[in-house]
Scaffold this active site. Structure first.
Site, mmCIF file in Angstrom:
data_model
loop_
_atom_site.group_PDB
_atom_site.id
_atom_site.type_symbol
_atom_site.label_atom_id
_atom_site.label_comp_id
_atom_site.label_asym_id
_atom_site.label_seq_id
_atom_site.Cartn_x
_atom_site.Cartn_y
_atom_site.Cartn_z
ATOM 1 C CE LYS A 58 55.844 -10.564 46.180
ATOM 2 N NZ LYS A 58 54.398 -10.618 45.863
ATOM 3 N N GLY A 193 47.594 -18.063 32.486
ATOM 4 C CA GLY A 193 47.446 -16.672 32.907
ATOM 5 C C GLY A 193 48.784 -16.011 33.150
ATOM 6 C CB ALA A 194 50.998 -13.990 31.079
ATOM 7 N N GLY A 285 43.192 -14.813 37.791
ATOM 8 C CA GLY A 285 42.508 -13.746 38.507
ATOM 9 C C GLY A 285 41.840 -14.259 39.776
ATOM 10 N NE ARG A 286 43.138 -13.541 45.475
ATOM 11 C CZ ARG A 286 43.337 -14.704 46.113
ATOM 12 N NH1 ARG A 286 44.054 -15.654 45.567
ATOM 13 N NH2 ARG A 286 42.822 -14.898 47.319
ATOM 14 C CG ASP A 326 41.654 -8.636 47.483
ATOM 15 O OD1 ASP A 326 42.212 -7.520 47.444
ATOM 16 O OD2 ASP A 326 42.271 -9.705 47.297
ATOM 17 C CG HIS A 465 76.217 10.507 42.744
ATOM 18 N ND1 HIS A 465 75.816 9.945 41.559
ATOM 19 C CD2 HIS A 465 77.569 10.371 42.816
ATOM 20 C CE1 HIS A 465 76.891 9.494 40.919
ATOM 21 N NE2 HIS A 465 77.969 9.741 41.655
#
Ligand code: FAD
Ligand code: NAI
Length: 486
Positions: A58, A193-194, A285-286, A326, A465
């Site tokens: 990031k 890999g997209a 991937g992982r 994970d 707003h």
């Protein structure tokens, strides 16, 4: 004599370190064992997320987007910049500083919360006496110690999936670690890999000047995302950002030369093709990480996909042994790992206290996803294609950022928000967004869904707003065909 703890957490990524802190907050004597070392060879807490994942990616996304804004967008605001240049080493050092601030921050949090921290690889060791606490051998270099704990939380995370064709050397063929540490902008960058890593890294390096080609095996682009969002994203990424995205390809061979990498593949029409690039990122991937964990020593069940088998409360097949993040089923996301860590810590506390109450568990159906491209993509719940496949009748409301005052002022008008609600009950089933800062906007949808809200609930809530959140408001009004500004 070996040190003894209530809880030993193996792994200090967002699953493990958060679990350890929560255990300590609840008064449990807790140790966290982690083996991660940074490029300088120093122990560095925070796992994949902080060291080579969420945070550094990031940081680079933000830096490269700022460059893109100045180079291509600010002139529309009447701001002209001459002699623009980019300093990659400085960009990388900024990223590294952010990473160090957070990884050392965890060490401070451990101290503050009295979590013991041991650096090294943790391996579960078999004890002949089943009544005794669990034993974990911790090895770091030549040093070795064995600790004991009544409860174990395994949070050993995941590692990048490798291709059989080529080894990652992080010089020419890169995984996420190498892709986040390139010292200069490659002229030609190939990505296999997209998926999420591929698109985020493609965004960074394309904005900084690389010609980027992505080779994706599946025939559809971003098949996990709502079809309409994926279509919009494909249009913007190819036409505006300038990514070349080839889907339905089949890899044949990857050869690394002295200066380039050559990828041979069949295209979607099965024609033989060749791509020559200066650097190649492999992001396919992982895989869950149970290397040298000692699962076989203690009979810990690993499923066919390599995950540690757990129930909905993250309990493994062994008494008092839990696993989170994970390394278990479910999306590989930092916030999912952390929330599982908290749920497990609270379950252990309830057990220790002998409390008879429902164990905490995570609702895996309401986990937000964000892809930090520009525009960002975010979603929660079911996609339209999933609802159709399941035969669930639904209504949809959609609203574009183009018709929103704040988006216009920002100059970020691409994309839309779509709300999907049950045709009979109006309960929200899914919310899909592509547009500016939707990573921040998706939380409102998550909250609404956790509280089983209807689209009418969002439609009746007052939204500030001008704000981007009005796009969600209008999309919710649109479910009942009463959007006001379109
Ligand atoms: P990990 O973070 O992988 O941590 C596991 C830790 O355990 C590591 O430190 C490892 O060294 C240690 N370990 C493993 N085995 C042992 C052992 N036997 N003994 C001791 N230590 C051990 N997710 C998001 O939600 N948002 C994002 O923006 C995002 N961006 C990402 C970007 C990239 C490039 C990548 C690769 C991933 C990204 N992710 C993101 C995914 C996120 O990083 C993971 O889902 C998250 O880190 C998983 O946390 P974890 O605690 O399960 O494991
Ligand atoms: P991914 O699963 O998102 O994408 C991998 C892609 O590679 C898929 O589209 C797949 O079809 C393709 N692929 C697989 N084998 C292939 C082959 N042989 N040839 C060509 N294409 C092939 O995995 P990725 O991008 O590596 O990321 C791993 C995970 O890390 C993500 O799924 C996500 O859980 C996490 N992550 C999350 C982020 C976020 O939350 N913003 C950012 C980055 C990663």
């Amino acid at each position: 004599m070996s040190q003894s703890f209530d809880v030993a957490v193996i792994g200090a990524g967002p699953g493990g370190y958060v679990a350890a802190i929560r255990c300590a907050q609840l008064g449990l004597n807790t140790v966290c064992i982690d083996e991660w070392k940074n490029l300088q060879g120093k122990a560095s807490l925070g796992g994949t997320c902080l060291n080579v994942g969420c945070i550094p990616s990031k940081a680079l996304l933000e830096s490269s987007e700022n460059y893109e804004r100045v180079a291509h967008k600010y002139s529309g605001h009447g701001i002209k910049v001459e002699g623009l240049s980019v300093d990659i080493p400085m960009m990388l050092s900024r990223k590294d500083k952010i990473v160090t601030a957070f990884t050392s921050g965890i060490a401070m949090l451990f101290k503050k919360n009295k979590v013991s921290s041991i650096h090294g690889r943790g391996t579960l060791v078999k004890d002949k006496d089943d009544k005794k606490p669990w034993k974990v051998k911790v090895k770091s270099g030549d040093e070795e110690e064995t600790i004991e704990a009544k409860y174990i939380i395994i949070a050993t995370g995941s590692t990048p999936r490798q291709l059989p064709f080529v080894a990652v050397d992080n010089e020419r063929v890169l995984d996420n670690e190498g892709a986040l540490a390139l010292v200069e902008v490659p002229k030609r960058l190939g990505i296999i890999g997209a998926g999420v890593v591929g698109l985020e890294m493609a965004s960074v390096w394309r904005r900084l000047g690389s010609e980027v080609t992505i080779l994706e095996a599946l025939p559809e682009f971003l098949s996990v995302v709502d079809e309409q969002v994926a279509k919009e994203a494909h249009k913007i990424f190819t036409r505006e950002l300038g990514l070349e995205i080839l889907t339905g390809i089949k890899l044949i061979e990857i050869k690394t030369g002295k200066k380039t990498v050559i990828v041979k593949y069949l295209d979607a029409q099965a024609r033989a093709k060749k791509l020559e690039v200066d650097k190649l990122i492999v992001s396919v991937g992982r895989v869950p990480n149970t290397v040298e964990l000692g699962a076989e020593n203690v009979g810990l069940r690993i499923d066919d996909g390599g995950h540690i088998g757990v129930d909905s409360h993250c309990r493994t097949n062994l008494p008092n042994v839990y696993a989170v993040g994970d390394v278990v089923r479910g999306p590989m996301l930092a916030h999912k790992a952390s929330e599982e860590g908290i749920a497990v810590a609270e379950s252990i506390f309830a057990n220790v206290e002998g409390q008879v109450r429902e164990l905490t568990k995570l609702n895996l159906d309401i986990i937000p996803w964000v892809i930090y491209t520009s525009p960002e993509i975010a979603w929660v719940g079911k996609t339209e294609q999933e609802l159709k496949t399941a035969g669930i009748k639904y209504k949809a409301g959609q609203f574009p950022f183009m018709a929103n005052g704040r988006a216009r002022a920002l100059g970020e008008t691409s994309g839309f928000v779509k709300v999907l609600a049950d045709a009979n009950t109006d309960r929200i089933l899914g919310v899909h967004m592509i547009g500016p800062y939707v990573s921040e906007m998706i939380s409102e949808a998550v909250m609404a869904m956790e509280f089983a809200a209807s689209s009418e609930d969002i439609a009746r809530i007052v939204h500030a707003h001008p704000s981007l959140s009005e796009v969600l408001h209008e999309a919710a009004l649109g479910v009942d065909k009463r959007a006001l500004h379109i």
